[in-house]
Design a protein around this motif. Structure first.
Motif, short mmCIF file in Angstrom:
data_model
loop_
_atom_site.label_atom_id
_atom_site.label_comp_id
_atom_site.label_asym_id
_atom_site.label_seq_id
_atom_site.Cartn_x
_atom_site.Cartn_y
_atom_site.Cartn_z
N PHE A 196 36.55 64.56 57.45
CA PHE A 196 37.59 62.86 57.25
C PHE A 196 37.28 62.28 56.15
O PHE A 196 37.40 62.11 55.43
N PHE A 197 35.94 61.92 56.95
CA PHE A 197 35.67 60.91 54.87
C PHE A 197 35.13 62.08 53.72
O PHE A 197 35.30 61.50 52.65
N LYS A 198 34.63 63.35 54.04
CA LYS A 198 35.21 63.41 52.35
C LYS A 198 36.83 63.78 51.99
O LYS A 198 36.79 63.56 50.81
N GLN A 199 36.80 63.97 52.84
CA GLN A 199 38.57 64.47 52.55
C GLN A 199 39.15 62.52 51.64
O GLN A 199 40.05 62.42 51.00
N MET A 200 38.71 61.96 53.05
CA MET A 200 38.93 59.69 52.63
C MET A 200 38.63 60.38 50.34
O MET A 200 38.93 59.40 49.96
N ALA A 201 37.65 61.26 49.98
CA ALA A 201 37.49 61.08 48.77
C ALA A 201 38.60 60.64 48.19
O ALA A 201 38.48 61.55 46.55
N GLN A 202 39.74 62.27 48.24
CA GLN A 202 41.02 63.07 47.49
C GLN A 202 41.64 61.33 47.34
O GLN A 202 42.10 61.15 46.14
N SER A 232 24.85 70.72 57.35
CA SER A 232 26.47 70.77 56.81
C SER A 232 26.28 70.80 55.36
O SER A 232 26.08 70.35 54.74
N VAL A 233 26.81 71.42 54.74
CA VAL A 233 26.77 71.96 52.93
C VAL A 233 28.29 71.58 52.88
O VAL A 233 28.73 72.63 53.19
N ASP A 234 28.70 70.64 52.89
CA ASP A 234 30.51 70.40 52.66
C ASP A 234 30.66 70.41 50.69
O ASP A 234 29.84 69.32 50.07
N ALA A 235 32.53 70.48 51.22
CA ALA A 235 32.46 70.45 49.29
C ALA A 235 33.60 70.09 49.72
O ALA A 235 35.10 70.79 50.60
N GLU A 236 34.65 69.13 48.67
CA GLU A 236 35.96 69.15 49.17
C GLU A 236 36.51 68.57 47.57
O GLU A 236 36.27 67.63 46.51
N ILE A 237 38.03 69.27 47.00
CA ILE A 237 38.43 69.15 45.56
C ILE A 237 39.40 68.99 45.77
O ILE A 237 40.01 69.52 47.42
N SER A 238 39.96 67.79 45.05
CA SER A 238 41.59 68.21 44.81
C SER A 238 42.36 68.43 44.14
O SER A 238 41.99 70.04 43.29
N TRP A 239 44.16 68.59 44.20
CA TRP A 239 44.45 70.04 43.13
C TRP A 239 44.63 71.04 43.58
O TRP A 239 44.69 72.16 42.81
N VAL A 240 44.78 71.27 44.92
CA VAL A 240 44.49 73.08 45.47
C VAL A 240 45.74 73.33 45.58
O VAL A 240 46.74 72.91 46.42
N ASP A 241 46.13 74.64 45.29
CA ASP A 241 46.88 75.64 45.61
C ASP A 241 47.27 75.96 47.05
O ASP A 241 48.23 76.43 47.28
N SER A 242 45.99 76.37 47.12
CA SER A 242 46.02 77.01 48.41
C SER A 242 44.53 77.31 48.90
O SER A 242 43.76 76.93 47.76
#
Ligand code: AMO
Length: 443
Positions: A196-202, A232-242
């Motif tokens: 949830f919190f890595k998504q919040m960075a978006q 846990s190794v996590d990444a989250e990125i903006s503007w993905v198409d899929s």
């Protein structure tokens, strides 16, 4: 601070006085000469001392040193100053240190509690001694290099590192695997994932983020791949198409990580574990889950799980197939069915029974889950309700999607699983600094 030369640097030094420090591996106490194998975190070296016995005469200091060496036990920590000598006849690295002075910092109990052939449980009871083995030291050096390469790749690609809280007010993954703890007058939960919190960075406008941190699962299983606490190794990125964009980032990252490990430790890993580090080529093979089932069926294996998720044997056989067909140690299994994915996964626009998600298998075992997220709040609420969740409990999370948010996606990857599979180890216990499982909270 003791000025000491690391054992690995002795070979390149000219003969002369050196100070080394470490622990005693063996003592060979002969009548006329004593040999000590001293190990530090970088290697081992032979220390030699001409024995001076009481009967030999009057050199009290030399007699005391000889007696001190006779009394040395395996595992004692010592400092040695002496004369470094290169001598091809010395089996261990062609060098030895002729002892001038010895300082015993700490004498170990005479009976070491474990031996090389002790059971894994016994070794974990005495993990700090188990970790003295050079192969164990190498595991954590390789892990350091791997993590460093991931961080470097992320930093070079404009990611921001975040540290999300591990105390939470709700579950982010399955409630069945949730640790509940007392939190003053109320309850809190240990984070199962920074989801949830890595998504919040978006909506925070961070664009691209990563985190390497502990995650907790109240999973009562005793398999070789499950812990109650893991990294846990996590990444989250903006503007993905899929999910395709997430996989493209994920594979580049792994190429960088494995390349670094191979460059720095490839030879040592080969010598210690007889394992070749293979730097994967991108793109990694991609196989939709439905097709994976067909492939397995054609190999005579029917996945037993009614919900369609691959079981460990299915993962193993699919990886074997990919290795034979594509010569690749990795495979993305994509497009999981909605029923076996969390509510926050985005579904296909033209087929709501499938998600924009993947699992990544490495040498036969799942190391990661990734997905595009559902960022349209009304759809997200409907998906949560469909999974039997109460949106009221998720209000703080749902708010992230009500004030502007870009389409986004990311992955979570178990660090210990990666290291286990990279080094062909039988269990994550072997590559976890201090393993935590249902029966293990010590040391
Ligand atoms: P998932 O629950 O699949 O996905 O976990 C991601 C990865 O974490 C590792 N892992 C574990 N390792 C050791 N012991 C465990 N008990 C354990 N549980 C999980 C595995 C697994 O593949 N939020 C999503 C990720 C995302 O979509 O970004 C998640 O946590 O290697």
């Amino acid at each position: 601070m003791t000025e000491r030369t690391l054992v690995k640097n002795l070979a390149a030094r000219e003969d002369g006085t050196v100070t080394i420090a470490g622990w005693v591996e063996t003592v060979r106490d002969q009548k006329k000469v004593q040999f000590v194998i001293l190990r530090d975190e970088t290697g081992s070296v032979q220390v030699v001392n001409p024995a001076t016995r009481e009967s030999d005469g009057t050199n009290d200091a030399a007699v005391a040193t000889t007696e001190a060496i006779s009394g040395l036990t395996t595992g004692s920590f010592v400092r040695v100053t002496g004369e470094l000598k290169h001598d091809e006849r010395v089996k261990l690295g062609g060098i030895e240190v002729k002892l001038a002075s010895l300082e015993v910092a700490s004498l170990a109990f005479p009976e070491p509690p474990i031996a090389d052939d002790s059971s894994i449980d016994k070794r974990l009871d005495w993990r700090f001694i188990d970790l003295r083995r050079p192969e164990q030291n190498l595991v954590f050096r390789a892990q350091t290099t791997f993590e460093h390469a991931l961080r470097t790749w992320w930093v070079d690609n404009d990611f921001i590192e975040i540290h999300t809280p591990k105390l939470m007010a709700s579950a982010s993954e399955s409630r069945a695997e949730l640790f509940e703890i007392e939190y003053f007058e109320g309850k809190a939960y240990l984070a199962q994932s920074p989801q949830f919190f890595k998504q919040m960075a978006q909506p925070a406008g961070f664009g691209k983020v990563f985190e390497i941190a502990p995650a907790f699962r109240a999973d009562p299983s005793f398999t070789s791949r499950h812990a109650t606490e893991f990294t846990s190794v996590d990444a989250e990125i903006s503007w993905v198409d899929s999910h395709e964009d997430v996989m493209a980032m994920h594979e580049q990252l792994l190429v960088a990580g494995l390349q670094a490990v191979k460059d720095k430790h490839g030879d040592a890993i080969k010598a210690a574990f007889d394992v070749d580090i293979v730097v994967p080529t991108a793109p990694f093979p991609r196989i939709p889950l439905a097709e994976a089932h067909e492939i397995l069926k054609a190999h005579g294996y029917e996945v037993p799980r009614a919900d369609g998720d691959l079981d460990p044997e299915g993962e193993r056989q699919l990886s074997e197939h990919v290795k034979e067909t594509y010569g690749h140690e990795f495979v993305f299994v994509t497009d999981y069915a909605t029923g076996i994915r969390p509510f926050y996964h985005r579904r296909h626009d033209d087929d709501a029974s499938l998600t924009n998600s993947y699992d990544l298998l490495f040498n036969g075992v799942e190391i990661s889950t990734g997905a595009q997220r559902e960022h349209r709040v009304d759809v997200l609420i409907a998906q949560a309700e469909e999974k039997g969740m109460d949106p009221k409990e998720l209000e703080f999370y749902l708010d992230f999607f009500r004030h502007g948010v870009p389409p986004h996606g990311g992955f979570g990857m178990g660090l210990q699983r990666v290291m286990m599979l990279m080094l062909h180890q039988p269990s994550i216990r072997e590559v976890t600094y201090l393993f935590r499982g249902p029966n293990r909270l010590l040391p």
